[in-house]
Write an enzyme that holds these catalytic residues in place. Sequence first.
Site, PDB file in Angstrom:
ATOM      1  N   TYR A   1      35.215  66.276  66.086  1.00  0.00           N
ATOM      2  CA  TYR A   1      36.471  66.050  65.357  1.00  0.00           C
ATOM      3  C   TYR A   1      36.516  64.609  64.849  1.00  0.00           C
ATOM      4  O   TYR A   1      36.696  64.359  63.647  1.00  0.00           O
ATOM      5  CB  TYR A   1      37.663  66.342  66.287  1.00  0.00           C
ATOM      6  CG  TYR A   1      38.987  65.919  65.707  1.00  0.00           C
ATOM      7  CD1 TYR A   1      39.531  66.576  64.615  1.00  0.00           C
ATOM      8  CD2 TYR A   1      39.687  64.842  66.253  1.00  0.00           C
ATOM      9  CE1 TYR A   1      40.737  66.169  64.078  1.00  0.00           C
ATOM     10  CE2 TYR A   1      40.897  64.433  65.722  1.00  0.00           C
ATOM     11  CZ  TYR A   1      41.416  65.098  64.636  1.00  0.00           C
ATOM     12  OH  TYR A   1      42.611  64.696  64.104  1.00  0.00           O
TER      13      TYR A   1
ATOM     14  N   ARG B   1      48.352  56.507  76.761  1.00  0.00           N
ATOM     15  CA  ARG B   1      48.261  56.773  75.325  1.00  0.00           C
ATOM     16  C   ARG B   1      49.371  56.037  74.589  1.00  0.00           C
ATOM     17  O   ARG B   1      50.353  55.619  75.184  1.00  0.00           O
ATOM     18  CB  ARG B   1      48.408  58.286  75.046  1.00  0.00           C
ATOM     19  CG  ARG B   1      47.247  59.121  75.572  1.00  0.00           C
ATOM     20  CD  ARG B   1      46.004  58.888  74.749  1.00  0.00           C
ATOM     21  NE  ARG B   1      44.864  59.683  75.207  1.00  0.00           N
ATOM     22  CZ  ARG B   1      44.009  59.302  76.151  1.00  0.00           C
ATOM     23  NH1 ARG B   1      44.165  58.145  76.776  1.00  0.00           N
ATOM     24  NH2 ARG B   1      43.001  60.055  76.484  1.00  0.00           N
TER      25      ARG B   1
ATOM     26  N   HIS C   1      48.920  69.734  73.736  1.00  0.00           N
ATOM     27  CA  HIS C   1      49.412  68.358  73.804  1.00  0.00           C
ATOM     28  C   HIS C   1      50.384  68.158  74.962  1.00  0.00           C
ATOM     29  O   HIS C   1      51.119  69.066  75.345  1.00  0.00           O
ATOM     30  CB  HIS C   1      50.063  67.969  72.468  1.00  0.00           C
ATOM     31  CG  HIS C   1      49.084  67.933  71.351  1.00  0.00           C
ATOM     32  ND1 HIS C   1      48.879  69.006  70.523  1.00  0.00           N
ATOM     33  CD2 HIS C   1      48.198  66.989  70.974  1.00  0.00           C
ATOM     34  CE1 HIS C   1      47.918  68.707  69.654  1.00  0.00           C
ATOM     35  NE2 HIS C   1      47.483  67.485  69.914  1.00  0.00           N
TER      36      HIS C   1
ATOM     37  N   TYR D   1      52.074  70.391  61.465  1.00  0.00           N
ATOM     38  CA  TYR D   1      53.030  69.560  62.222  1.00  0.00           C
ATOM     39  C   TYR D   1      53.383  68.264  61.478  1.00  0.00           C
ATOM     40  O   TYR D   1      54.528  68.055  61.064  1.00  0.00           O
ATOM     41  CB  TYR D   1      52.429  69.282  63.594  1.00  0.00           C
ATOM     42  CG  TYR D   1      53.192  68.323  64.470  1.00  0.00           C
ATOM     43  CD1 TYR D   1      54.592  68.346  64.562  1.00  0.00           C
ATOM     44  CD2 TYR D   1      52.508  67.378  65.236  1.00  0.00           C
ATOM     45  CE1 TYR D   1      55.273  67.466  65.392  1.00  0.00           C
ATOM     46  CE2 TYR D   1      53.185  66.505  66.074  1.00  0.00           C
ATOM     47  CZ  TYR D   1      54.560  66.543  66.139  1.00  0.00           C
ATOM     48  OH  TYR D   1      55.229  65.664  66.958  1.00  0.00           O
TER      49      TYR D   1
ATOM     50  N   PHE E   1      47.404  57.495  66.300  1.00  0.00           N
ATOM     51  CA  PHE E   1      47.237  57.589  67.741  1.00  0.00           C
ATOM     52  C   PHE E   1      47.931  58.897  68.167  1.00  0.00           C
ATOM     53  O   PHE E   1      47.598  59.930  67.606  1.00  0.00           O
ATOM     54  CB  PHE E   1      47.673  56.279  68.416  1.00  0.00           C
ATOM     55  CG  PHE E   1      46.586  55.230  68.256  1.00  0.00           C
ATOM     56  CD1 PHE E   1      46.245  54.742  66.986  1.00  0.00           C
ATOM     57  CD2 PHE E   1      45.836  54.809  69.329  1.00  0.00           C
ATOM     58  CE1 PHE E   1      45.187  53.837  66.809  1.00  0.00           C
ATOM     59  CE2 PHE E   1      44.783  53.890  69.170  1.00  0.00           C
ATOM     60  CZ  PHE E   1      44.462  53.415  67.910  1.00  0.00           C
TER      61      PHE E   1
ATOM     62  N   ALA F   1      37.272  66.627  79.909  1.00  0.00           N
ATOM     63  CA  ALA F   1      36.102  65.955  79.328  1.00  0.00           C
ATOM     64  C   ALA F   1      36.496  65.212  78.059  1.00  0.00           C
ATOM     65  O   ALA F   1      37.269  65.728  77.244  1.00  0.00           O
ATOM     66  CB  ALA F   1      35.020  66.977  79.013  1.00  0.00           C
ATOM     67  N   GLY F   2      35.964  64.004  77.898  1.00  0.00           N
ATOM     68  CA  GLY F   2      36.161  63.274  76.645  1.00  0.00           C
ATOM     69  C   GLY F   2      37.454  62.488  76.553  1.00  0.00           C
ATOM     70  O   GLY F   2      37.766  61.939  75.496  1.00  0.00           O
TER      71      GLY F   2
HETATM   72  N1  UFG Z   1      47.183  65.695  79.422  1.00  0.00           N
HETATM   73  C1  UFG Z   1      47.440  66.133  80.706  1.00  0.00           C
HETATM   74  N2  UFG Z   1      47.813  67.435  80.860  1.00  0.00           N
HETATM   75  C2  UFG Z   1      47.954  68.300  79.824  1.00  0.00           C
HETATM   76  C3  UFG Z   1      47.681  67.828  78.507  1.00  0.00           C
HETATM   77  C4  UFG Z   1      47.298  66.513  78.345  1.00  0.00           C
HETATM   78  O1  UFG Z   1      47.325  65.388  81.683  1.00  0.00           O
HETATM   79  O2  UFG Z   1      48.277  69.465  80.049  1.00  0.00           O
HETATM   80  C5  UFG Z   1      46.804  64.293  79.236  1.00  0.00           C
HETATM   81  C6  UFG Z   1      45.478  64.120  78.552  1.00  0.00           C
HETATM   82  O3  UFG Z   1      44.448  64.099  79.498  1.00  0.00           O
HETATM   83  C7  UFG Z   1      45.668  62.788  77.827  1.00  0.00           C
HETATM   84  C8  UFG Z   1      47.164  62.729  77.537  1.00  0.00           C
HETATM   85  O4  UFG Z   1      47.753  63.694  78.391  1.00  0.00           O
HETATM   86  O5  UFG Z   1      45.353  61.739  78.693  1.00  0.00           O
HETATM   87  C9  UFG Z   1      47.497  63.076  76.109  1.00  0.00           C
HETATM   88  O6  UFG Z   1      46.815  64.292  75.779  1.00  0.00           O
HETATM   89  P1  UFG Z   1      47.076  65.057  74.402  1.00  0.00           P
HETATM   90  O7  UFG Z   1      46.212  66.274  74.440  1.00  0.00           O
HETATM   91  O8  UFG Z   1      48.532  65.213  74.189  1.00  0.00           O
HETATM   92  O9  UFG Z   1      46.555  64.024  73.327  1.00  0.00           O
HETATM   93  P2  UFG Z   1      45.115  63.350  73.181  1.00  0.00           P
HETATM   94  O10 UFG Z   1      45.322  61.903  73.507  1.00  0.00           O
HETATM   95  O11 UFG Z   1      44.049  64.045  73.909  1.00  0.00           O
HETATM   96  O12 UFG Z   1      44.819  63.681  71.675  1.00  0.00           O
HETATM   97  C10 UFG Z   1      45.371  62.989  70.616  1.00  0.00           C
HETATM   98  C11 UFG Z   1      45.446  63.869  69.385  1.00  0.00           C
HETATM   99  C12 UFG Z   1      44.082  64.251  68.890  1.00  0.00           C
HETATM  100  C13 UFG Z   1      43.274  63.021  68.707  1.00  0.00           C
HETATM  101  C14 UFG Z   1      43.227  62.275  69.998  1.00  0.00           C
HETATM  102  C15 UFG Z   1      42.441  61.013  69.880  1.00  0.00           C
HETATM  103  O13 UFG Z   1      46.179  65.030  69.688  1.00  0.00           O
HETATM  104  O14 UFG Z   1      44.187  64.917  67.655  1.00  0.00           O
HETATM  105  O15 UFG Z   1      44.560  61.903  70.375  1.00  0.00           O
HETATM  106  O16 UFG Z   1      41.973  60.645  71.148  1.00  0.00           O
HETATM  107  F1  UFG Z   1      42.002  63.313  68.350  1.00  0.00           F
END
Ligand code: UFG
Length: 323
Positions: A142, A221, A190, A12, A170, A281-282
């Site tokens: 990760y 975020r 995502h 990506y 981010f 989680a996390g």
């Molecule tokens: N979320 C939802 N529903 C979904 C998917 C995501 O509510 O179906 C929420 C998640 O809980 C989070 C936010 O949307 O609060 C963003 O989630 P993403 O999965 O899009 O992104 P993340 O913040 O979890 O992950 C990103 C990068 C990772 C990196 C991480 C660091 O994709 O590679 O940030 O925290 F490790």
Amino acid sequence: MKTILVTGGAGYIGSHTVKRLSALGYAPVVADNLVYGHKEALPQNTPLEIVDLADRGGLKALFAKYKFDAVIHFAAYAYVGESVANPAKYYRNNVIGTLNLLDAMLEAGVKKIVFSSTCATYGEPQYTPIDEAHPQNPINAYGAGKLMIERVFADYKRAYDLRYIALRYFNAAGATADATIGESHNPETHLIPLVLRAAQSDKPVQIFGDDYDTADGTCVRDYIHVDDLADAHILALKVIDRYNGALNLGMGVGVSVREIINAAQAVVGKKVLFEIAKRRAGDPAKLVAANAKAIDILGWNPRYSDIETIIASAWNWEKSRRF
Ligand code: UFG
């Protein structure tokens, strides 16, 4: 013309960076094992070497075949949840794979590397916005693996004069303006692509928790357009002789899950169904970058990262995607 090895260049963020490198007159060479990458994401005539970072002989041959000026290293697994369930897969590929790459680089006398690091190296934030001096206590394999590599770079700089910049992303999002490439993960986890799929399918997207300590209860975020990320890598190549270390890449603006859904509704012109699900989680409540250092050191000028532009570009891609 500068020849740049781009590992994970069919992924990506990698493919968006390759497209920009080509447009700016660099000669990118992509190394990708195509486990998650897409050949179709590469501009025509970009050399693609199908090689896995576990293959030390393959890496040696790659560095014998081309004379690289620098490496941009994206290749890694990046599913946070999977890294908790299967850390061995992550440490083997992301950490050992990078050590193999560094061995091949140093043996060939290539000493410059721009690296995909992550805000996941910080773990649970102790304060926001998060600056580069924030303690790094990752809470998943990760993030831990990426942090290990940052430490390796610092040691290799001292011992072998490695030049490095670790870019701590981010939330990468969006697609290039002409919609020829965009986000294509399988499985997709995502938020923005899942919200846009919900808009197309009339199936609800899940909101993972609405009881966080944030203004509307959903996670916040810092979304950054993939082409702004791509630009930062190219700027990093230019300053790598005078700056080595880590830089945050984010906008310094927090956007909640609900705000993403609302913005997507405005872009698509349609209601997006959602349901409240339990927390994932996390997930920290809020991750927002302090980005002054990246702006200062790189002369970085993010241009596409307002949330409407991010979502509109992602939507154009979703509607017309080829892969
Ligand atoms: N979320 C939802 N529903 C979904 C998917 C995501 O509510 O179906 C929420 C998640 O809980 C989070 C936010 O949307 O609060 C963003 O989630 P993403 O999965 O899009 O992104 P993340 O913040 O979890 O992950 C990103 C990068 C990772 C990196 C991480 C660091 O994709 O590679 O940030 O925290 F490790």
